[in-house]
Design an enzyme around this catalytic site. Sequence first.
Site, short mmCIF file in Angstrom:
data_model
loop_
_atom_site.label_atom_id
_atom_site.label_comp_id
_atom_site.label_asym_id
_atom_site.label_seq_id
_atom_site.Cartn_x
_atom_site.Cartn_y
_atom_site.Cartn_z
N LYS A 137 12.48 39.66 -12.59
CA LYS A 137 11.46 38.78 -13.16
C LYS A 137 10.23 38.76 -12.26
CE LYS A 137 12.09 34.25 -11.09
NZ LYS A 137 12.90 33.11 -10.77
N ASP A 184 17.18 36.25 -10.33
CA ASP A 184 16.24 37.16 -9.66
C ASP A 184 16.96 37.78 -8.46
OD1 ASP A 184 16.10 35.27 -7.52
OD2 ASP A 184 14.61 34.17 -8.67
N GLN A 195 8.25 27.32 0.38
CA GLN A 195 6.98 27.72 1.00
C GLN A 195 7.26 28.35 2.37
OE1 GLN A 195 3.59 25.06 0.56
NE2 GLN A 195 4.88 23.71 -0.67
N GLY A 201 12.19 26.37 -16.78
CA GLY A 201 11.57 27.52 -17.44
C GLY A 201 12.37 28.81 -17.22
N ASP A 221 21.96 29.81 -9.77
CA ASP A 221 20.71 29.72 -9.01
C ASP A 221 20.79 28.56 -8.04
OD1 ASP A 221 18.24 30.58 -8.24
OD2 ASP A 221 17.21 30.13 -10.11
N ASP A 249 0.83 -1.22 0.00
CA ASP A 249 0.00 0.00 0.00
C ASP A 249 0.86 1.27 0.00
OD1 ASP A 249 1.07 -0.06 2.50
OD2 ASP A 249 -0.82 0.14 3.58
N GLY A 250 2.19 1.11 -0.06
CA GLY A 250 3.07 2.27 -0.14
C GLY A 250 3.69 2.67 1.19
C1 R5P Z 1 13.08 30.75 -7.69
O1 R5P Z 1 13.02 31.67 -6.90
C2 R5P Z 1 14.15 29.70 -7.66
O2 R5P Z 1 15.38 30.18 -7.18
C3 R5P Z 1 14.35 29.09 -9.04
O3 R5P Z 1 14.75 30.12 -9.92
C4 R5P Z 1 13.10 28.48 -9.53
O4 R5P Z 1 12.47 27.73 -8.53
C5 R5P Z 1 13.37 27.63 -10.73
O5 R5P Z 1 12.16 27.08 -11.18
P1 R5P Z 1 11.94 26.66 -12.68
O6 R5P Z 1 13.15 25.86 -13.11
O7 R5P Z 1 10.67 25.86 -12.66
O8 R5P Z 1 11.79 27.91 -13.47
#
Ligand code: R5P
Length: 300
Positions: A190, A167, A97, A224, A217, A37-38
Amino acid sequence: MKKYKIFSGTASQALAKKVAKDLDTELGRVEIIRFSDGECRVRVEEELGGKVIFIIQSLCPPVDENLVELCLLADTLNRNGAQRLVGIIPYLGYARQDKIHRKGECLSSQLIAKILEGVGFASILTFDVHSQRALGFFKIPAVNISAVPCFIPKLKGKAELMVVAPDKGAVGYAQNIAKELKAPCGYFEKDRDLITGKVKIKGVKGDVAGKEVVIIDDMIASGGTMVLISEFLARAKAKGILICATHPLLVKEASSLLQRGPVEQVMVTDTIPVPKEKEFKKLEVVSVSSLIAKAIEDNI
Ligand code: R5P
């Protein structure tokens, strides 16, 4: 005889084995099985003899399964005689989050901190956490380690280098690398739609034309952001485009998007394992194992 033992959950097996090898030891024996069942069942298969116990487990997909497994491991290792329990969570899921963006939302990263404290960790270590706020929710010591030293040797010596953050949130991280490389640092402006997740690039601060641009990053999720930014840089006449991102979540079509895009190379670390089907030609994985080995030695 070492004064500590290292255990690994199923999410971080390859990395944990490397760490054990770096420290000239073996991973602790533990049985982790799943019922039909996981449900997960965990059983430690050796005496802990009052040692300091390190558990290595990333909270990468499947995030919730890996979290429960980590909690079960912590519980059983504590019950069976760990002197002190240290959680090495190379990728701390739920750290995005860290705020209530819209009325009615759960403050998820605070809850994750409470859960990890509740299962008996004395401290936790993680890499390039998405937000320091997420670590601020812990009442136990929660330490962020930078993966920057893993990328530096690959970037040193490149001419006309410039570092950019995708960002404002990633500027601090980008500045760390820029400082080490004695390179200028810029950042993108962004917007992200909180409901659709769609990203819109507004512009870049810094002169990128003719530069070998490194986009820094903490993670690549859908890819994306990186694709939009690298396309912008190509239009702005950057000479070359490289990506350094600590956590290769590589969800959905990220690998093929990045392979097709204008980026020359994508460097990530092994805080999250990259399965065969997500590998692509431009991808290079560098290991954080020596940084974890050092952190273990500093924590005993
Ligand atoms: C955003 O604040 C994070 O640092 C990443 O830039 C973001 O979570 C990347 O998400 P994705 O690859 O889906 O654009």
